[in-house]
Write a protein that holds these residues in place. Sequence first.
Motif, PDB file in Angstrom:
ATOM      1  N   LYS A  92       0.819  -1.225   0.000  1.00  0.00           N
ATOM      2  CA  LYS A  92       0.000   0.000   0.000  1.00  0.00           C
ATOM      3  C   LYS A  92       0.844   1.262   0.000  1.00  0.00           C
ATOM      4  CE  LYS A  92      -4.256  -1.564   2.263  1.00  0.00           C
ATOM      5  NZ  LYS A  92      -5.030  -1.506   3.517  1.00  0.00           N
ATOM      6  N   SER A  93       2.009   1.197   0.638  1.00  0.00           N
ATOM      7  CA  SER A  93       2.843   2.394   0.730  1.00  0.00           C
ATOM      8  C   SER A  93       3.319   2.856  -0.641  1.00  0.00           C
ATOM      9  CB  SER A  93       4.050   2.128   1.638  1.00  0.00           C
ATOM     10  OG  SER A  93       4.940   1.200   1.034  1.00  0.00           O
ATOM     11  N   HIS A  94       3.223   1.989  -1.652  1.00  0.00           N
ATOM     12  CA  HIS A  94       3.662   2.352  -2.999  1.00  0.00           C
ATOM     13  C   HIS A  94       2.518   2.898  -3.863  1.00  0.00           C
ATOM     14  CE1 HIS A  94       6.889  -0.328  -1.601  1.00  0.00           C
ATOM     15  NE2 HIS A  94       7.663   0.352  -2.424  1.00  0.00           N
ATOM     16  N   CYS A  95       1.303   2.902  -3.318  1.00  0.00           N
ATOM     17  CA  CYS A  95       0.155   3.388  -4.108  1.00  0.00           C
ATOM     18  C   CYS A  95       0.364   4.826  -4.571  1.00  0.00           C
ATOM     19  CB  CYS A  95      -1.135   3.277  -3.291  1.00  0.00           C
ATOM     20  SG  CYS A  95      -1.771   1.592  -3.147  1.00  0.00           S
ATOM     21  N   LYS A  96       0.921   5.659  -3.682  1.00  0.00           N
ATOM     22  CA  LYS A  96       1.097   7.074  -4.045  1.00  0.00           C
ATOM     23  C   LYS A  96       2.072   7.218  -5.209  1.00  0.00           C
ATOM     24  CE  LYS A  96       4.403   7.653  -0.171  1.00  0.00           C
ATOM     25  NZ  LYS A  96       4.116   6.374   0.514  1.00  0.00           N
ATOM     26  N   ASN A 131      -9.110   2.167  -9.790  1.00  0.00           N
ATOM     27  CA  ASN A 131     -10.467   2.723  -9.729  1.00  0.00           C
ATOM     28  C   ASN A 131     -10.444   4.251  -9.829  1.00  0.00           C
ATOM     29  OD1 ASN A 131     -11.533   0.163  -9.465  1.00  0.00           O
ATOM     30  ND2 ASN A 131     -11.739   0.271  -7.229  1.00  0.00           N
ATOM     31  N   GLU A 132      -9.399   4.874  -9.252  1.00  0.00           N
ATOM     32  CA  GLU A 132      -9.287   6.334  -9.328  1.00  0.00           C
ATOM     33  C   GLU A 132      -9.136   6.798 -10.778  1.00  0.00           C
ATOM     34  OE1 GLU A 132      -6.225   7.858  -6.774  1.00  0.00           O
ATOM     35  OE2 GLU A 132      -6.764   6.484  -5.145  1.00  0.00           O
ATOM     36  N   PHE A 133      -8.497   5.956 -11.608  1.00  0.00           N
ATOM     37  CA  PHE A 133      -8.334   6.292 -13.028  1.00  0.00           C
ATOM     38  C   PHE A 133      -9.474   5.732 -13.889  1.00  0.00           C
ATOM     39  CE2 PHE A 133      -4.000   6.697 -11.369  1.00  0.00           C
ATOM     40  CZ  PHE A 133      -3.612   7.900 -11.926  1.00  0.00           C
ATOM     41  N   ASN A 134     -10.441   5.142 -13.207  1.00  0.00           N
ATOM     42  CA  ASN A 134     -11.638   4.624 -13.880  1.00  0.00           C
ATOM     43  C   ASN A 134     -11.290   3.564 -14.925  1.00  0.00           C
ATOM     44  OD1 ASN A 134     -14.440   4.490 -14.180  1.00  0.00           O
ATOM     45  ND2 ASN A 134     -14.410   5.900 -15.927  1.00  0.00           N
ATOM     46  N   VAL A 135     -10.344   2.679 -14.560  1.00  0.00           N
ATOM     47  CA  VAL A 135      -9.984   1.568 -15.444  1.00  0.00           C
ATOM     48  C   VAL A 135     -10.073   0.268 -14.655  1.00  0.00           C
ATOM     49  CG1 VAL A 135      -8.516   2.952 -16.963  1.00  0.00           C
ATOM     50  CG2 VAL A 135      -7.502   1.799 -14.957  1.00  0.00           C
ATOM     51  N   PRO A 136     -10.314  -0.849 -15.332  1.00  0.00           N
ATOM     52  CA  PRO A 136     -10.432  -2.136 -14.637  1.00  0.00           C
ATOM     53  C   PRO A 136      -9.080  -2.680 -14.211  1.00  0.00           C
ATOM     54  CG  PRO A 136     -10.645  -2.467 -16.994  1.00  0.00           C
ATOM     55  CD  PRO A 136     -10.574  -0.979 -16.785  1.00  0.00           C
ATOM     56  N   THR A 137      -9.129  -3.620 -13.270  1.00  0.00           N
ATOM     57  CA  THR A 137      -7.925  -4.320 -12.823  1.00  0.00           C
ATOM     58  C   THR A 137      -8.043  -5.797 -13.169  1.00  0.00           C
ATOM     59  OG1 THR A 137      -7.634  -2.793 -10.969  1.00  0.00           O
ATOM     60  CG2 THR A 137      -6.456  -4.875 -10.855  1.00  0.00           C
ATOM     61  N   PHE A 138      -6.965  -6.332 -13.712  1.00  0.00           N
ATOM     62  CA  PHE A 138      -6.846  -7.757 -13.985  1.00  0.00           C
ATOM     63  C   PHE A 138      -5.772  -8.298 -13.045  1.00  0.00           C
ATOM     64  CE2 PHE A 138      -8.161  -5.460 -17.676  1.00  0.00           C
ATOM     65  CZ  PHE A 138      -9.149  -6.228 -18.270  1.00  0.00           C
TER      66      PHE A 138
END
Length: 481
Positions: A92-96, A131-138
């Motif tokens: 999570k710390s790398h999300c930013k 989700n913030e970029f409004n794209v799906p995750t695979f």
Amino acid sequence: MANEVTQLIFIPSPGVGHIKSTVEIAKLLVNRDQRLAITVLVIKPSGMTSGSAITAYIESLAKNTMDHISFIQLPQDETSPVFDPKDPMNIKSHCKYVRNVVADLKTQPGSGRLAGFVVDMFCTSMIDVANEFNVPTFVFFTSSAAFLGFTQYIRTLCDDPNTDVVELSNSDTEVLVPCFVKPVPTKIFWNRVKTSVGLDFVEWFARKLGEAKAIMVNTFFELETHAIEALSHDVSIPPVYPVGPILNLEGGPGDGKPIDDDVIRWLDSQPNSSVVFLCFGSMGSFDEVQVKEIARGLELSGYRFVWSLRRPPPDQTSKVPSDYEDPSVVLPEGFLERTRGIGKVIGWAPQATVLGHDAVGGFVSHCGWNSLLESLWFGVPSAAWPMYAEQQMNAFAMVVELGLAVEIKLDYLKDLLNQKANTIIVTAEEIESGIRRVMEDNEVRRKVNEMSAKSKSAVMEGGSSYASIDRLIQIFLRDNS
């Protein structure tokens, strides 16, 4: 526009087996369709997972240039991580950093349409960023379909107020798990579900997988038919696409060492299928007592051998083994002299290269999923000696479910956080028995050879995994609107 590039963001977890598999599937996708461009965001390992070989490999990727694939090494998080049971690898710390990199990429000319994130099974925290970029995750699941099914089974148990999952996992019984045909002994359950803290992670992990658009599994239909069909009927998880075997057959990081030509020359001089290969993965090592039992087992068996012997980490700051300067310090007195000409004791091994050699006829393995897929690809039967993570479950599937391996000790467990905690010793006689069976069981060898042919057919045009990847590419290229 018809020629517009479709961009994918790949995020592997910071383990060398995960990164290698991610790079291989990225190469496969862009080779199959030149309209795809992939940016791999590399998380540098820290603390317990750091090691010179892995770090060097990651840094080499960052400097690499591949057609339609680029690599960006994310900054190392400087803050002291607060342990979160739902984020033990501190992803999570790398999300930013991911958020910043992706935002920057989207502004670059010619970057193309961002079609989605492809994240490692242990990087599902990044679903929130996608989700913030409004794209799906695979999700790219780098273990087996059966293990994926097991995580979902645990999730259903957690929903049952009458079931104490930790108590069940520590009991001595067998349970029916939908992705397995045969009852699964609780003693080989993933060790994470055996404590309340670990179970919190598994429950979160299993639920997070349900937020993905699809799950790509490094397996193939012909190997895990029952598990894949069971997953297809589970409405609580996204569609599952078997895309394997995804293999890196060029070897991997070896502490900066080249392939040992002396070992290959020695193998060249041995009869076909006459050598047993012992190799326990990037984190596999044993203490001196166990090393001596392995040596005795090899001598008792009388078989030719190549043994990748690694030195345990010196302290708790790392769990990455290294090579011995002089392996005789831990081997029985006179062992190297007695086995000269019969076997080779080496350090880091180019596993795929050795497994692919005609002289190798058996593989004593820790049952990491990548290793098992490699052994099947090359038609080499395995003797199962699982050590950590989900390897006990992989071993059970290969030995009991599928008959593609023999057992040395299915419930062996090594504590990577405390190297001295393990007191189980696998005896020389058990090791000798496993080596004899893996080298002499013609029925297992026949099944492995059949599965080897199926693994290669699966990734060829018209094969099951080839078709899965085609369907995924169509999803990637489809407009999100």
